[in-house]
Design a protein around this motif. Structure first.
Motif, PDB file in Angstrom:
ATOM      1  N   MET A  82      49.006  40.924 -46.842  1.00 47.67           N
ATOM      2  CA  MET A  82      48.975  40.756 -45.392  1.00 47.67           C
ATOM      3  C   MET A  82      48.270  39.465 -44.960  1.00 47.67           C
ATOM      4  O   MET A  82      48.388  39.055 -43.825  1.00 47.67           O
ATOM      5  CB  MET A  82      48.274  41.952 -44.730  1.00 47.67           C
ATOM      6  CG  MET A  82      48.940  43.295 -44.995  1.00 47.67           C
ATOM      7  SD  MET A  82      50.633  43.365 -44.393  1.00 47.67           S
ATOM      8  CE  MET A  82      50.340  43.383 -42.649  1.00 47.67           C
ATOM      9  N   SER A  83      47.535  38.842 -45.869  1.00 41.54           N
ATOM     10  CA  SER A  83      46.790  37.636 -45.513  1.00 41.54           C
ATOM     11  C   SER A  83      47.557  36.400 -45.967  1.00 41.54           C
ATOM     12  O   SER A  83      48.497  36.465 -46.746  1.00 41.54           O
ATOM     13  CB  SER A  83      45.401  37.669 -46.151  1.00 41.54           C
ATOM     14  OG  SER A  83      45.517  37.702 -47.555  1.00 41.54           O
ATOM     15  N   ALA A  84      47.133  35.258 -45.475  1.00 44.44           N
ATOM     16  CA  ALA A  84      47.761  33.989 -45.851  1.00 44.44           C
ATOM     17  C   ALA A  84      47.573  33.749 -47.344  1.00 44.44           C
ATOM     18  O   ALA A  84      46.464  33.885 -47.862  1.00 44.44           O
ATOM     19  CB  ALA A  84      47.153  32.855 -45.052  1.00 44.44           C
ATOM     20  N   GLN A  85      48.650  33.418 -48.019  1.00 46.47           N
ATOM     21  CA  GLN A  85      48.580  33.155 -49.457  1.00 46.47           C
ATOM     22  C   GLN A  85      48.090  31.746 -49.747  1.00 46.47           C
ATOM     23  O   GLN A  85      47.604  31.463 -50.826  1.00 46.47           O
ATOM     24  CB  GLN A  85      49.960  33.355 -50.090  1.00 46.47           C
ATOM     25  CG  GLN A  85      50.497  34.760 -49.911  1.00 46.47           C
ATOM     26  CD  GLN A  85      49.570  35.812 -50.476  1.00 46.47           C
ATOM     27  OE1 GLN A  85      49.249  35.773 -51.647  1.00 46.47           O
ATOM     28  NE2 GLN A  85      49.119  36.731 -49.652  1.00 46.47           N
ATOM     29  N   ARG A  86      48.242  30.867 -48.777  1.00 43.82           N
ATOM     30  CA  ARG A  86      47.828  29.481 -48.936  1.00 43.82           C
ATOM     31  C   ARG A  86      46.918  29.122 -47.762  1.00 43.82           C
ATOM     32  O   ARG A  86      47.241  29.405 -46.621  1.00 43.82           O
ATOM     33  CB  ARG A  86      49.048  28.574 -48.979  1.00 43.82           C
ATOM     34  CG  ARG A  86      49.971  28.919 -50.154  1.00 43.82           C
ATOM     35  CD  ARG A  86      51.342  28.299 -50.034  1.00 43.82           C
ATOM     36  NE  ARG A  86      51.351  26.865 -49.973  1.00 43.82           N
ATOM     37  CZ  ARG A  86      51.295  26.050 -51.035  1.00 43.82           C
ATOM     38  NH1 ARG A  86      51.220  26.569 -52.241  1.00 43.82           N
ATOM     39  NH2 ARG A  86      51.329  24.751 -50.889  1.00 43.82           N
ATOM     40  N   VAL A  87      45.807  28.507 -48.075  1.00 45.25           N
ATOM     41  CA  VAL A  87      44.833  28.134 -47.056  1.00 45.25           C
ATOM     42  C   VAL A  87      44.699  26.618 -47.061  1.00 45.25           C
ATOM     43  O   VAL A  87      44.274  26.026 -48.052  1.00 45.25           O
ATOM     44  CB  VAL A  87      43.461  28.791 -47.340  1.00 45.25           C
ATOM     45  CG1 VAL A  87      42.434  28.353 -46.308  1.00 45.25           C
ATOM     46  CG2 VAL A  87      43.598  30.305 -47.383  1.00 45.25           C
ATOM     47  N   ARG A  88      45.097  25.996 -45.959  1.00 51.22           N
ATOM     48  CA  ARG A  88      45.042  24.533 -45.855  1.00 51.22           C
ATOM     49  C   ARG A  88      43.720  24.135 -45.207  1.00 51.22           C
ATOM     50  O   ARG A  88      43.422  24.547 -44.085  1.00 51.22           O
ATOM     51  CB  ARG A  88      46.210  24.010 -45.023  1.00 51.22           C
ATOM     52  CG  ARG A  88      46.245  22.505 -44.987  1.00 51.22           C
ATOM     53  CD  ARG A  88      47.546  22.016 -44.399  1.00 51.22           C
ATOM     54  NE  ARG A  88      47.653  20.593 -44.608  1.00 51.22           N
ATOM     55  CZ  ARG A  88      47.883  19.724 -43.638  1.00 51.22           C
ATOM     56  NH1 ARG A  88      48.069  20.146 -42.400  1.00 51.22           N
ATOM     57  NH2 ARG A  88      47.962  18.442 -43.912  1.00 51.22           N
ATOM     58  N   LEU A  89      42.953  23.336 -45.921  1.00 51.94           N
ATOM     59  CA  LEU A  89      41.658  22.895 -45.413  1.00 51.94           C
ATOM     60  C   LEU A  89      41.829  21.668 -44.529  1.00 51.94           C
ATOM     61  O   LEU A  89      42.769  20.883 -44.707  1.00 51.94           O
ATOM     62  CB  LEU A  89      40.724  22.564 -46.580  1.00 51.94           C
ATOM     63  CG  LEU A  89      40.430  23.704 -47.560  1.00 51.94           C
ATOM     64  CD1 LEU A  89      39.504  23.224 -48.666  1.00 51.94           C
ATOM     65  CD2 LEU A  89      39.838  24.903 -46.841  1.00 51.94           C
ATOM     66  N   ASP A  90      40.893  21.501 -43.605  1.00 54.82           N
ATOM     67  CA  ASP A  90      40.896  20.293 -42.792  1.00 54.82           C
ATOM     68  C   ASP A  90      40.343  19.129 -43.616  1.00 54.82           C
ATOM     69  O   ASP A  90      40.025  19.278 -44.799  1.00 54.82           O
ATOM     70  CB  ASP A  90      40.113  20.505 -41.492  1.00 54.82           C
ATOM     71  CG  ASP A  90      38.620  20.743 -41.706  1.00 54.82           C
ATOM     72  OD1 ASP A  90      38.120  20.636 -42.850  1.00 54.82           O
ATOM     73  OD2 ASP A  90      37.940  21.034 -40.713  1.00 54.82           O
ATOM     74  N   GLU A  91      40.240  17.974 -43.011  1.00 54.98           N
ATOM     75  CA  GLU A  91      39.794  16.774 -43.721  1.00 54.98           C
ATOM     76  C   GLU A  91      38.397  16.937 -44.319  1.00 54.98           C
ATOM     77  O   GLU A  91      38.161  16.602 -45.484  1.00 54.98           O
ATOM     78  CB  GLU A  91      39.805  15.578 -42.755  1.00 54.98           C
ATOM     79  CG  GLU A  91      39.336  14.293 -43.384  1.00 54.98           C
ATOM     80  CD  GLU A  91      39.294  13.137 -42.400  1.00 54.98           C
ATOM     81  OE1 GLU A  91      38.754  12.088 -42.784  1.00 54.98           O
ATOM     82  OE2 GLU A  91      39.772  13.269 -41.255  1.00 54.98           O
ATOM     83  N   VAL A  92      37.481  17.475 -43.549  1.00 56.89           N
ATOM     84  CA  VAL A  92      36.100  17.648 -44.022  1.00 56.89           C
ATOM     85  C   VAL A  92      36.030  18.718 -45.113  1.00 56.89           C
ATOM     86  O   VAL A  92      35.370  18.529 -46.142  1.00 56.89           O
ATOM     87  CB  VAL A  92      35.153  17.980 -42.848  1.00 56.89           C
ATOM     88  CG1 VAL A  92      33.753  18.269 -43.340  1.00 56.89           C
ATOM     89  CG2 VAL A  92      35.143  16.836 -41.836  1.00 56.89           C
ATOM     90  N   GLY A  93      36.721  19.830 -44.921  1.00 55.49           N
ATOM     91  CA  GLY A  93      36.759  20.877 -45.937  1.00 55.49           C
ATOM     92  C   GLY A  93      37.375  20.376 -47.232  1.00 55.49           C
ATOM     93  O   GLY A  93      36.905  20.704 -48.328  1.00 55.49           O
TER      94      GLY A  93
END
Length: 113
Positions: free
Chosen positions: A47-58
């Protein structure tokens, strides 16, 4: 981990990831427990996102989580790279590291042994 100084730990990437357009995209690890807990974990995993896209700082921080640099050293590098934009860096980085550890993206080789 109560009473542990997070700034002195050296987190290490343990999740699969890739770089897309200069940003880190983390691939959520599959749950590994059995029984009812495992069944619930697998359900919520789907049910959760399988891929997590980080921002520039992350993404910048993610690339420094090599198991050698401490959280304090990563914070200093962030401060040098981004200045006031990341302040208060210790608080921001502490939340990021805590969440990534909770989600199974990071481990602490110097603590987990």
């Amino acid at each position: 981990m109560e009473g542990v100084n997070l700034l002195g730990l050296a987190p290490q990437r343990i999740a699969e990831w890739e770089e897309v357009e200069g940003r880190a995209v983390l691939i959520r690890p599959e749950p590994g427990t059995g029984g009812l807990r495992g069944l619930m974990d697998r359900f919520f995993h789907r049910m959760s996102a399988q891929r997590v896209r980080l921002d520039e700082v992350g993404s910048f921080a993610w690339n420094l989580f090599d198991g050698e640099r401490t959280v304090a050293e990563v914070g200093e590098a962030m401060r040098e790279e981004y200045g006031e934009e990341v302040e208060p860096v210790e608080e921001r980085l502490g939340r990021l590291v805590w969440l990534m550890r909770k989600e199974g993206f990071l481990g602490y080789p110097d603590w987990d042994e």
